[in-house]
Design a protein around this motif. Sequence first.
Motif, PDB file in Angstrom:
ATOM      1  N   LYS A 243       0.719  -1.076   0.084  1.00 17.70           N
ATOM      2  CA  LYS A 243       0.052   0.074   0.006  1.00 17.70           C
ATOM      3  C   LYS A 243       0.703   1.130   0.125  1.00 17.70           C
ATOM      4  O   LYS A 243       0.489   2.234  -0.451  1.00 17.70           O
ATOM      5  N   ASP A 244       1.966   1.195   0.527  1.00 11.57           N
ATOM      6  CA  ASP A 244       2.848   2.555   0.618  1.00 11.57           C
ATOM      7  C   ASP A 244       3.416   2.918  -0.729  1.00 11.57           C
ATOM      8  O   ASP A 244       3.488   4.289  -0.869  1.00 11.57           O
ATOM      9  N   GLY A 245       3.631   2.037  -1.685  1.00  8.19           N
ATOM     10  CA  GLY A 245       4.348   2.495  -2.965  1.00  8.19           C
ATOM     11  C   GLY A 245       3.576   2.286  -4.121  1.00  8.19           C
ATOM     12  O   GLY A 245       3.826   2.622  -5.239  1.00  8.19           O
ATOM     13  N   PHE A 246       2.592   1.343  -3.913  1.00 11.07           N
ATOM     14  CA  PHE A 246       1.945   0.780  -5.101  1.00 11.07           C
ATOM     15  C   PHE A 246       0.230   1.196  -5.021  1.00 11.07           C
ATOM     16  O   PHE A 246      -0.054   0.893  -4.093  1.00 11.07           O
ATOM     17  N   GLN A 247      -0.457   0.918  -6.334  1.00  8.50           N
ATOM     18  CA  GLN A 247      -1.822   0.821  -6.224  1.00  8.50           C
ATOM     19  C   GLN A 247      -2.130  -0.473  -6.965  1.00  8.50           C
ATOM     20  O   GLN A 247      -1.442  -0.776  -7.952  1.00  8.50           O
ATOM     21  N   LEU A 248      -3.304  -0.877  -6.493  1.00 10.79           N
ATOM     22  CA  LEU A 248      -3.470  -2.462  -7.097  1.00 10.79           C
ATOM     23  C   LEU A 248      -4.750  -2.090  -7.998  1.00 10.79           C
ATOM     24  O   LEU A 248      -5.514  -1.573  -7.625  1.00 10.79           O
ATOM     25  N   GLU A 249      -4.432  -2.799  -9.367  1.00 10.15           N
ATOM     26  CA  GLU A 249      -5.653  -2.547 -10.359  1.00 10.15           C
ATOM     27  C   GLU A 249      -6.114  -3.628 -10.839  1.00 10.15           C
ATOM     28  O   GLU A 249      -5.567  -4.910 -10.704  1.00 10.15           O
ATOM     29  N   GLU A 250      -7.408  -3.753 -11.150  1.00 10.97           N
ATOM     30  CA  GLU A 250      -8.035  -4.953 -11.741  1.00 10.97           C
ATOM     31  C   GLU A 250      -7.623  -5.438 -13.118  1.00 10.97           C
ATOM     32  O   GLU A 250      -7.223  -4.195 -13.794  1.00 10.97           O
ATOM     33  N   ALA A 251      -7.380  -6.558 -13.534  1.00  6.87           N
ATOM     34  CA  ALA A 251      -6.816  -6.890 -14.815  1.00  6.87           C
ATOM     35  C   ALA A 251      -7.629  -7.596 -15.715  1.00  6.87           C
ATOM     36  O   ALA A 251      -8.222  -8.687 -15.239  1.00  6.87           O
ATOM     37  N   GLY A 252      -7.764  -7.099 -16.684  1.00  4.84           N
ATOM     38  CA  GLY A 252      -8.698  -7.789 -17.989  1.00  4.84           C
ATOM     39  C   GLY A 252      -7.685  -8.722 -18.658  1.00  4.84           C
ATOM     40  O   GLY A 252      -6.623  -9.100 -18.275  1.00  4.84           O
TER      41      GLY A 252
ATOM     42  N   ARG B 139       0.739  -1.067  -9.773  1.00  2.00           N
ATOM     43  CA  ARG B 139       1.386   0.051 -10.541  1.00  2.00           C
ATOM     44  C   ARG B 139       2.130   1.082  -9.554  1.00  2.00           C
ATOM     45  O   ARG B 139       1.295   1.407  -8.584  1.00  2.00           O
ATOM     46  N   PRO B 140       3.413   1.756  -9.644  1.00  8.51           N
ATOM     47  CA  PRO B 140       3.909   2.498  -8.615  1.00  8.51           C
ATOM     48  C   PRO B 140       2.958   3.893  -8.638  1.00  8.51           C
ATOM     49  O   PRO B 140       2.467   4.290  -9.585  1.00  8.51           O
ATOM     50  N   LYS B 141       2.857   4.374  -7.060  1.00 11.14           N
ATOM     51  CA  LYS B 141       2.413   5.669  -7.107  1.00 11.14           C
ATOM     52  C   LYS B 141       3.254   6.833  -7.554  1.00 11.14           C
ATOM     53  O   LYS B 141       2.575   8.004  -7.771  1.00 11.14           O
ATOM     54  N   ILE B 142       4.548   6.287  -7.757  1.00 10.12           N
ATOM     55  CA  ILE B 142       5.477   7.566  -7.861  1.00 10.12           C
ATOM     56  C   ILE B 142       5.907   7.422  -9.445  1.00 10.12           C
ATOM     57  O   ILE B 142       5.149   6.623 -10.084  1.00 10.12           O
ATOM     58  N   ASP B 143       7.013   7.953  -9.890  1.00  4.61           N
ATOM     59  CA  ASP B 143       7.469   7.728 -11.204  1.00  4.61           C
ATOM     60  C   ASP B 143       7.972   6.028 -11.342  1.00  4.61           C
ATOM     61  O   ASP B 143       8.336   5.434 -10.590  1.00  4.61           O
TER      62      ASP B 143
END
Length: 386
Positions: free
Chosen positions: A152-161, A214-218
């Motif tokens: 949770k600190d560095g990434f966001q989790l996305e649903e994948a198709g 996906r990273p929340k940063i660069d």
Amino acid sequence: SAQDFGRFRQESWQWDALHSGRLTTSKVATCLGFYEGEAAETLFVPPSLRGTSKVQRAWHDLQEPSVDPNFLDEEFDEAAALHGLAEHDALLEEGRKRTWAAPAGYFASRYLGGRRARCRQSSRSADVGRTRMQWGNLQEATSLLTVLNAFKDGFQLEEAGLCALEALKETYHLEKRLTGAEDLTSNITHAIDLWEALSLPLPTLGASPDGILRPKIDPMERVTSGATGKVNKLKGVIAVELKNHAPYRYRRRQGDLEVSDRGPADSVATWHIPQLMFEMLCLGPTCKHAILVSQSATQGANIFLVRRNDVYIARMLRCLSRFYVNHVLAHEQPKPGFAPDLYAGLGYDDLLRETQIETRKASLLMHVRQEDIQRAPGTLEDLFCT
């Protein structure tokens, strides 16, 4: 376009249509012959997974025609789709407000309330395979929460198709045209250049990971793992693959199942390597890692890190191309033990050896304790009801 394919969920008719005639991750190890003969022995594949039926089903599925890339324009009203997506997003937001509250400690968010219904009866089914599959499906959301909380600190989790390789190819050509670069430095472009240079005949390819980090940063910056607090050299997007281990063991004499939780796996299985590599291939230039989450019912979870290897991916593609030409296009069903003869001259023994090496290279990124597995309040006592 192919870049929109990932918007469709598994229960939709578009999902089924997009998988018609497509070589996806569930078929890769099968088409490579990993579940048969000497390959299965070399890779320590358990007897329950061995056999020829898997490759024959894969061959049959690949006989189906692939959909026209423009079929969505003909069958799907974009305005209605956008309206439906907006309505769906509104419902999700409403449900989120009723279900989740602000973060609490280790967890990214906390549950509001408990379970809606309690289990009233149990099952004595002795169908081990079906029971394990049902367990995995039911526990997938919990495993995704494990990933979300751990990163949770560095990434966001996305649903994948469906991540279609033709969408990646379009993106690659767009980047090349816009930048004017003849040789982009990412590993994935090397795999695609090799694929095009060799003019490999292949079916449409795609992967559907259980999630995408996906990273929340660069995207090319290093990020910190939320679970351990240490800096890990993770860059770009990360493919997420979940393996939920059913805590059941078949009792042959009694003819039923008993609870027996052996805990999470202590390593990545050899037959999962092609799947993870294929997912990284189909996720694009910045996907250099995949994580495999092995989650148990009562003993926590292990999260393993697998690094991308484009040389391995290229060797897989060469073999898969030959399978496609000699069996799919030729309409010739593969026979038991097909792989060694079919892949002669393509370094098949090297592929098996490299698979073992990649398994050993996979590292334990973190262990998540049982108390850090987030479940709905009141769930644990009913965990084994069906």
